[in-house]
Design an enzyme around this catalytic site. Structure first.
Site, PDB file in Angstrom:
ATOM      1  N   ASP A 430     -14.261  -6.088  -9.016  1.00 11.35           N
ATOM      2  CA  ASP A 430     -14.358  -4.650  -8.790  1.00 11.35           C
ATOM      3  C   ASP A 430     -15.779  -4.232  -9.149  1.00 11.35           C
ATOM      4  O   ASP A 430     -16.382  -4.799 -10.068  1.00 11.35           O
ATOM      5  CB  ASP A 430     -13.355  -3.911  -9.668  1.00 11.35           C
ATOM      6  N   LYS A 431     -16.350  -3.270  -8.441  1.00 10.35           N
ATOM      7  CA  LYS A 431     -17.745  -2.913  -8.685  1.00 10.35           C
ATOM      8  C   LYS A 431     -17.918  -2.018  -9.903  1.00 10.35           C
ATOM      9  O   LYS A 431     -18.528  -2.412 -10.906  1.00 10.35           O
ATOM     10  CB  LYS A 431     -18.364  -2.217  -7.462  1.00 10.35           C
ATOM     11  N   THR A 432     -17.343  -0.832  -9.831  1.00  7.42           N
ATOM     12  CA  THR A 432     -17.621   0.173 -10.854  1.00  7.42           C
ATOM     13  C   THR A 432     -16.986  -0.196 -12.187  1.00  7.42           C
ATOM     14  O   THR A 432     -15.784  -0.411 -12.281  1.00  7.42           O
ATOM     15  CB  THR A 432     -17.101   1.551 -10.397  1.00  7.42           C
ATOM     16  N   THR A 583     -14.758  -2.422  -3.602  1.00 14.07           N
ATOM     17  CA  THR A 583     -15.108  -1.097  -4.117  1.00 14.07           C
ATOM     18  C   THR A 583     -14.636  -0.003  -3.175  1.00 14.07           C
ATOM     19  O   THR A 583     -14.405  -0.243  -1.987  1.00 14.07           O
ATOM     20  CB  THR A 583     -16.639  -0.988  -4.303  1.00 14.07           C
ATOM     21  N   GLY A 584     -14.491   1.171  -3.721  1.00 13.21           N
ATOM     22  CA  GLY A 584     -14.177   2.328  -2.905  1.00 13.21           C
ATOM     23  C   GLY A 584     -15.420   3.025  -2.388  1.00 13.21           C
ATOM     24  O   GLY A 584     -15.324   4.005  -1.642  1.00 13.21           O
ATOM     25  N   LYS A 611      -6.145  -2.234  -2.681  1.00 12.76           N
ATOM     26  CA  LYS A 611      -6.904  -3.371  -3.206  1.00 12.76           C
ATOM     27  C   LYS A 611      -6.067  -4.648  -3.240  1.00 12.76           C
ATOM     28  O   LYS A 611      -6.579  -5.738  -3.009  1.00 12.76           O
ATOM     29  CB  LYS A 611      -7.432  -3.043  -4.608  1.00 12.76           C
ATOM     30  N   ASP A 630     -10.969  -3.571 -14.214  1.00 13.50           N
ATOM     31  CA  ASP A 630     -10.873  -2.914 -15.512  1.00 13.50           C
ATOM     32  C   ASP A 630      -9.436  -2.778 -15.999  1.00 13.50           C
ATOM     33  O   ASP A 630      -9.193  -2.282 -17.085  1.00 13.50           O
ATOM     34  CB  ASP A 630     -11.556  -1.550 -15.498  1.00 13.50           C
ATOM     35  N   ASP A 634      -7.088  -1.129 -11.135  1.00 10.06           N
ATOM     36  CA  ASP A 634      -7.008  -2.370 -10.371  1.00 10.06           C
ATOM     37  C   ASP A 634      -5.709  -3.124 -10.647  1.00 10.06           C
ATOM     38  O   ASP A 634      -5.592  -4.303 -10.298  1.00 10.06           O
ATOM     39  CB  ASP A 634      -8.196  -3.279 -10.712  1.00 10.06           C
TER      40      ASP A 634
END
Length: 759
Positions: A430-432, A583-584, A611, A630, A634
């Protein structure tokens, strides 16, 4: 708080996902502790453990008496931290076997001394007196009753569950020797078997003592964690006095004093004081962490030189340490695929041994007629085939693996997932908040001619000095990182929807977004306009610095990529693992981050609820997939993945969603996880090869295939070889502790410059 008007790209919403209502639906996710090969849910180690509990009660009581005498009594009834159920039980078993070994060995001495065979071999004699002929049978019966009967008791559940194994083999061996020896007292036989019987029991007790000691030491993670918690705390009363109370009496909201060098008694928030706290025992991070008011502290961590007053937020089972202990215990209780295979092999070995013993009995009876030699061969085969080493091969590695992982900030919840980590084809991040900090930072600055970047940042930081907005914090942090001297500002004013203004050195300075420029009717110089257009294409936030009505600088901000993210991508590529990002964010923003990090595949504009479908899409390509997130937004994806990895401090949802929880917010721990998985599996394979391969040679040797050249093993020698194989397996498992999980041991990355943006 000021309200900056700016252009930015944000992730899609992240509704919390609670994994507690979801099930693992992929092919290999049993609940912790499931024993799929045992219909009654009780594996052989558990059977042995349950039978040993009764035998070890007196040893446990003796140890508690000693602990109480020295002021270290453990509360086993509910209050305080109970770690006796795990390590304490193994200590009790170890003490029981140790005591029975020494007593049985002492009782065996008369049997050895009055053994005619040993007297003949060693050329000595002992006094003979009326009744001395009963020394051997009487003492042998005592040794059998004291040292041998526990093995018979532990064999009973195996037979009752129709899963004969190690204890059944041992019981058969000593029972055959015992019955034959007693029969020799009243029936005319060539010789008795008493000295072989007692030495066999002595060596079996010694082997079990060594095994229990190895298991206890390997499974010391829970004990070590439990010992982190202090027994008492200094609670501050309403009058300001301190009172010493048991930690079990602390309640949420209590204020406690943590003196320099003392352990934090429970999770809480610093109410007063500044200090550095050593959190290495929880997070694996070696550097002390600075703590000041409003910072969270974890129970069991050690305070540095300062004095802290901590407001308790969680006690007992709600603390971080208690959660970690539950995860460690759950991991140690679950079985890996390799362990299931080893358990089955140990079960098969029983039938192989019994078959070999039967063939040996028939062959030797035909060759020499039925006598003590036949019994000796049968007993030796049964003893030497005991699957001690095979039964210990995997559990020891699992225990050490779990302990190592916990010490390095990796909490393993699912053993199968840990074992699968070595075979991962793709890891999706996941990015953020995972690859990025989840917070805005200054990533670029453009200025007009005649204005220096540092001067522009100094003005912006001065104006933003009284604001708590995230952009204000980012500007101040950028100035601090560059060690820029920030001038004083006066007349601060928040301009709702536009930005902020203040007086700096007698000049009006504004900081804000495009709405600020419209409000001031200021023209944007060409260099700043081009800079803003480029930043906008990459989803960056742009704010302007305006002095006396003239824009003099533009500052681009974005979610900052973690420095560790560069290394983890390089590390995983070096391990031949494909790296993907989910990512969104918009595709432009996601692609910019992927290009910056060298990520192979990008899934952009994905809603949280979709996801898990993305993870399944990759799995449908035949790949073994890990998801790193996180643990909050997710959760479905973490559940869907073959290996779910939650990065962060281990929130409730993360614990429920993931197979592995990384205590620190460090993506590099993913590389550590893969490396530990590979090292652990290698040790498992080595142990199985040794434990199984040993029997290929040992059983025929015990049966007497080398008898024509004068090589025959006695039951005692067979027991010694069996115990030696167990020791070798235990030592090899201990070598896993030498695996280097430090960052320096992982593939390095060519130098990267500074903080980068998550464009």
């Amino acid at each position: 708080m000021d309200d900056h008007d700016h252009t930015r790209s944000t992730d899609a919403g992240h509704p919390s996902g609670d994994r507690s209502d979801q099930d693992h639906d992929h092919r290999h996710r049993p609940a912790a502790g499931d024993e799929t090969d045992d219909p009654d849910g009780e594996s052989e180690p558990q059977v042995e453990q349950s039978m040993l509990e009764g035998e070890a009660t007196d040893a446990d009581e003796a140890e508690r008496t000693i602990e109480k005498k020295h002021g270290h009594e453990t509360d086993h009834e509910g209050g305080g931290h109970d770690h006796g159920d795990h390590g304490g039980m193994h200590e009790g078993h170890e003490a029981m076997f140790r005591r029975r070994f020494f007593v049985s060995t002492l009782l065996s001495i008369p049997v050895l001394l009055y053994s005619e065979m040993l007297q003949e071999w060693l050329g000595f004699s002992v006094p003979v007196f009326p009744g001395s002929e009963w020394i051997n049978p009487v003492f042998a019966v005592i040794v059998f009753g004291y040292g041998g009967v526990p093995f018979l008791r532990m064999a009973a559940p195996e037979l009752r569950d129709r899963s004969p194994g190690m204890m059944t083999l041992i019981s058969m061996a000593i029972s055959v020797a015992f019955v034959y020896s007693l029969a020799s007292v009243v029936l005319p036989t060539e010789s008795a078997f008493f000295w072989e019987l007692v030495t066999l029991i002595d060596i079996m007790l010694l082997g079990h003592w060594i095994e229990m000691r190895s298991v206890r030491r390997a499974q010391s993670a829970l004990d070590e964690l439990a010992q982190l918690m202090p027994d008492t705390a200094e609670r501050i009363t309403d009058s300001g006095e301190t009172e010493e109370i048991p930690v079990s009496e602390l309640s949420k909201g209590d204020l406690v004093l943590v003196r320099p060098g003392a352990s934090v008694p429970a999770d809480g928030v610093v109410a007063e004081g500044d200090s550095d706290v050593n959190e290495s025992m929880i997070t694996g991070e070696s550097m002390p962490v600075s703590k000041e008011p409003d910072d969270e502290v974890i129970g069991g961590t050690i305070n540095g030189d300062g004095s802290l007053r901590v407001r308790i937020e969680a006690t007992g089972e709600e603390t971080t340490l208690a959660g970690i202990m539950r995860l460690v215990e759950e991991a140690q209780g679950s079985k890996s695929q390799t362990q299931v295979l080893a358990d089955r092999a140990a079960g098969w070995l029983f039938y192989v041994a019994v078959g070999a013993a039967a063939v040996t009995a028939v062959a030797w009876t035909i060759a020499v007629s039925f006598n003590a030699t036949v019994i000796e061969r049968v007993v030796t085969v049964l003893v030497i085939a005991c699957p001690h080493a095979l039964g210990l091969a995997i559990p020891l590695v699992v225990a050490i693996n779990t302990s190592l992982a916990a010490r390095n900030g990796m909490l393993v919840r699912d053993r199968i997932a840990m074992e699968d980590a070595r075979n991962l084809d793709t890891i999706i991040f996941d990015k953020t908040g995972t690859l990025t900090e989840g917070e805005h930072g200054v990533v670029d600055v453009a200025t007009v001619a005649g204005t220096d970047e540092e001067d522009a940042l100094a003005l912006a930081a001065a104006v933003e000095g009284d604001s708590e907005h995230m952009i204000a914090r980012a500007v101040r942090e950028a100035a601090a990182e560059r060690r820029i001297t920030v001038p004083d500002a006066t007349g601060f004013e928040a301009m709702k929807g536009r930005g902020v203004r203040a007086q700096v050195a007698g000049e009006d300075v504004h900081v804000g977004g495009p709405n600020l420029l419209s409000h001031l009717e200021a023209d944007v110089p060409s260099p700043l306009r081009r800079f803003a257009d480029t930043a906008g294409e990459h989803g960056r936030t742009v704010v302007y610095v305006v002095r006396e009505g003239e824009p003099i600088a533009a500052v681009a901000m974005a979610d900052v990529i973690r420095e560790e993210s560069y290394r983890v991508v390089e590390t995983l590529h070096a391990l031949d693992i494909e790296v993907a990002m989910l990512t969104g964010d918009s595709r432009d923003v996601a692609s910019a981050v992927a290009d910056e990090l060298g990520i192979d595949t990008v899934f952009a504009e994905v809603l949280p609820e979709d996801k898990d479908e993305t993870v399944q899409e990759v799995q449908n390509q035949g790949k073994l997939v890990a998801m790193v997130g996180d643990g909050v937004n997710d959760a479905p994806a973490l559940t869907r993945a073959d290996v779910g990895i939650a990065i962060g401090s281990g929130t409730d949802v993360a614990v429920q969603s993931a197979d592995v929880i990384l205590v620190q917010n460090n993506p590099m721990d993913v590389g550590r996880l893969v490396k530990l998985s590979e090292a652990s599996y290698r040790k498992m394979q080595e142990n199985i090869v040794w434990a199984a391969g040993y029997n290929v040679f040992a059983i025929p040797l015990a049966a007497g295939v080398l008898a024509p050249i004068g090589v025959l093993l006695s039951p005692a020698v067979g027991a010694l070889l069996m115990s030696l194989s167990t020791v070798i397996v235990a030592i090899n498992a201990q070598l896993l502790r030498r695996v280097d999980l430090s960052l320096s041991s992982l593939p390095d990355l060519s130098s990267q410059g500074g903080a980068q943006s998550a464009d």
